[in-house]
Design an enzyme around this catalytic site. Sequence first.
Site, PDB file in Angstrom:
ATOM      1  CG  ASN A   3       3.330   8.628   0.533  1.00 58.58           C
ATOM      2  OD1 ASN A   3       2.432   7.941   0.083  1.00 58.58           O
ATOM      3  ND2 ASN A   3       4.438   8.107   1.069  1.00 58.58           N
TER       4      ASN A   3
ATOM      5  CG  ASP B 239      16.346   2.511  -1.738  1.00 62.18           C
ATOM      6  OD1 ASP B 239      15.659   1.512  -2.025  1.00 62.18           O
ATOM      7  OD2 ASP B 239      16.363   3.541  -2.420  1.00 62.18           O
ATOM      8  CB  ILE B 240      12.838  -1.355   1.195  1.00 62.42           C
ATOM      9  CG1 ILE B 240      12.563  -0.607   2.497  1.00 62.42           C
ATOM     10  CG2 ILE B 240      12.409  -2.817   1.296  1.00 62.42           C
ATOM     11  CD1 ILE B 240      11.102  -0.380   2.799  1.00 62.42           C
TER      12      ILE B 240
ATOM     13  CG  PHE C  82       6.074   0.971  -9.005  1.00 56.24           C
ATOM     14  CD1 PHE C  82       6.121  -0.404  -8.835  1.00 56.24           C
ATOM     15  CD2 PHE C  82       5.002   1.516  -9.693  1.00 56.24           C
ATOM     16  CE1 PHE C  82       5.121  -1.223  -9.348  1.00 56.24           C
ATOM     17  CE2 PHE C  82       3.991   0.719 -10.208  1.00 56.24           C
ATOM     18  CZ  PHE C  82       4.051  -0.644 -10.039  1.00 56.24           C
TER      19      PHE C  82
ATOM     20  CE  LYS D  46      13.676   7.644  -8.122  1.00 49.93           C
ATOM     21  NZ  LYS D  46      12.345   8.173  -8.033  1.00 49.93           N
TER      22      LYS D  46
HETATM   23  O1  PMT Z   1      -0.833   3.420  -3.874  1.00 46.37           O
HETATM   24  P1  PMT Z   1      -1.549   4.091  -5.036  1.00 46.37           P
HETATM   25  O2  PMT Z   1      -2.442   5.211  -4.574  1.00 46.37           O
HETATM   26  O3  PMT Z   1      -2.264   3.092  -5.896  1.00 46.37           O
HETATM   27  O4  PMT Z   1      -0.451   4.801  -5.962  1.00 46.37           O
HETATM   28  C1  PMT Z   1       0.482   4.036  -6.646  1.00 46.37           C
HETATM   29  C2  PMT Z   1       1.888   4.631  -6.566  1.00 46.37           C
HETATM   30  C3  PMT Z   1       1.911   5.947  -7.315  1.00 46.37           C
HETATM   31  C4  PMT Z   1       2.298   4.833  -5.106  1.00 46.37           C
HETATM   32  C5  PMT Z   1       2.841   3.566  -7.234  1.00 46.37           C
HETATM   33  O5  PMT Z   1       2.450   3.369  -8.561  1.00 46.37           O
HETATM   34  C6  PMT Z   1       4.296   4.012  -7.173  1.00 46.37           C
HETATM   35  O6  PMT Z   1       4.797   4.750  -7.994  1.00 46.37           O
HETATM   36  N1  PMT Z   1       5.032   3.547  -6.115  1.00 46.37           N
HETATM   37  C7  PMT Z   1       6.395   3.979  -5.823  1.00 46.37           C
HETATM   38  C8  PMT Z   1       6.365   5.326  -5.175  1.00 46.37           C
HETATM   39  C9  PMT Z   1       7.751   5.819  -4.782  1.00 46.37           C
HETATM   40  O7  PMT Z   1       8.044   5.910  -3.642  1.00 46.37           O
HETATM   41  O8  PMT Z   1       8.532   6.034  -5.809  1.00 46.37           O
HETATM   42  P2  PMT Z   1      10.071   6.562  -5.658  1.00 46.37           P
HETATM   43  O9  PMT Z   1      10.405   6.980  -7.049  1.00 46.37           O
HETATM   44  O10 PMT Z   1      10.177   7.579  -4.592  1.00 46.37           O
HETATM   45  O11 PMT Z   1      10.873   5.287  -5.218  1.00 46.37           O
HETATM   46  C10 PMT Z   1      11.525   4.409  -6.137  1.00 46.37           C
HETATM   47  C11 PMT Z   1      11.435   2.977  -5.671  1.00 46.37           C
HETATM   48  O12 PMT Z   1      12.193   2.803  -4.477  1.00 46.37           O
HETATM   49  C12 PMT Z   1      10.044   2.496  -5.354  1.00 46.37           C
HETATM   50  O13 PMT Z   1       9.943   1.165  -5.816  1.00 46.37           O
HETATM   51  C13 PMT Z   1       9.982   2.537  -3.831  1.00 46.37           C
HETATM   52  O14 PMT Z   1       9.097   1.548  -3.304  1.00 46.37           O
HETATM   53  C14 PMT Z   1      11.418   2.214  -3.458  1.00 46.37           C
HETATM   54  N2  PMT Z   1      11.872   2.746  -2.180  1.00 46.37           N
HETATM   55  C15 PMT Z   1      11.948   4.088  -1.957  1.00 46.37           C
HETATM   56  C16 PMT Z   1      12.439   4.551  -0.761  1.00 46.37           C
HETATM   57  C17 PMT Z   1      12.857   3.633   0.220  1.00 46.37           C
HETATM   58  N3  PMT Z   1      13.322   4.036   1.406  1.00 46.37           N
HETATM   59  N4  PMT Z   1      12.769   2.308  -0.020  1.00 46.37           N
HETATM   60  C18 PMT Z   1      12.289   1.862  -1.191  1.00 46.37           C
HETATM   61  O15 PMT Z   1      12.211   0.628  -1.404  1.00 46.37           O
END
Ligand code: PMT
Length: 393
Positions: A205, A301-302, A318, A332
């Site tokens: 991504n 999901d970490i 995030f 979330k």
């Molecule tokens: O890296 P940059 O270019 O500076 O951009 C920053 C960002 C937009 C990436 C950052 O600000 C951000 O939003 N990061 C989270 C992106 C994301 O994957 O969001 P999500 O809504 O899909 O996931 C929710 C949360 O679950 C996140 O904290 C993610 O790290 C976590 N997750 C998701 C999937 C997974 N398998 N394990 C996780 O821990």
Amino acid sequence: MTRILLGICGGIAAYKSAELVRLLTKRGYDVRVVMTEAATQFISPLTFQALSAHPVHTQLLNTEQENAMGHINLARWADIFLVAPATANSLAKFSYGLADDLLSTLYLAVTCPVFMAPAMNQAMWYKAATQENIQRLTEHGISIIGPDQGIQACGDTGPGRMSEPEAIVQYIDKHKTPELLQGKKVLITAGPTREQLDPVRYITNRSSGKMGYALAEQAQKMGASVTLISGPVALSAPREINLVLVESAAEMYTAVMQHISAQDIMIAAAAVADYTPAHIHTEKIKKQNTQTELKLVKTKDIVASVARLDSRPFTVGFAAETQNLEQYAQDKLVRKNLDMIAANQVGQSEGGFDSEVNALQVYWQKGQQTFAMTDKTQLATQLLTLIAQRLHA
Ligand code: PMT
């Protein structure tokens, strides 16, 4: 240990800076000295080298000095940028953003709080140009210490004497950013993951890692001991950070679980793949019909796994959303059992993925806070300050 980059300009008050370095190091600050060419005419760099126990930086274009610690690294290294004495000439350069020597270039490069202790003849201090420069610098967020009134080296009496070193140290002690995360262990995930399809292809991504790396750097500046678990990015990690490089979501999961015990805070800024190919082909996938299908399976999901641990850190996720920001983020927060979630709008022209700036809407069980669009370093400080407050609450 708070790191002070001390700039010394060419004025008779430069002799007081030797005492200033002695007092700052005695107070436990780690001090590195930068001198202008003129300052070296008043007092020898060797004096400051002996007092700070580090080489003194004097030139912008010096390969030896750049190899030891380049000016950008020096700027990044600093928690505080202090200029004492700050002459009328240097104040004018800072005020207008001129960068024709090491000190003025460093001023433009630092992102930390800046303090200046002016020193000059009283008529120079009163001159409208100097007063305008002081006002501009104040408007730019610079803290001006002094100057004191009294008899001057030139025989005049009036304002313009550099504040006494003890007073400067007291001012810095009082106004420096509080080390809100002193003694805390913080684990941060950053960047994208790469999910391998075959020997030449992967799914990823647009995450650049900038948000996560800014959090790591600022957390360290706020006194935390930081572990940064990063997907593939084109950034260099701040010094003294425990950097663990990974590629896939599975590798990131393993690395987080290996490092999570004894952490006080976890911040999941990484854009982790939600799905990964069910099967990694050992040979390059050949072109077939007009359509093909890719079978994907869910990744672990970490952040939710961390939040499920018996002895869990304060867990911050995030949420990257293109729509329904509040609703999806709140969902979330509950579903992943998080202590806090920082939601950002993505897919717009400004902010989010691979941008220097971002804005956050932060939610926790009984509250929320908005951080307006700003650079990711500033935003990281704001978010970490909120996390420290919630942690202590
Ligand atoms: O890296 P940059 O270019 O500076 O951009 C920053 C960002 C937009 C990436 C950052 O600000 C951000 O939003 N990061 C989270 C992106 C994301 O994957 O969001 P999500 O809504 O899909 O996931 C929710 C949360 O679950 C996140 O904290 C993610 O790290 C976590 N997750 C998701 C999937 C997974 N398998 N394990 C996780 O821990």
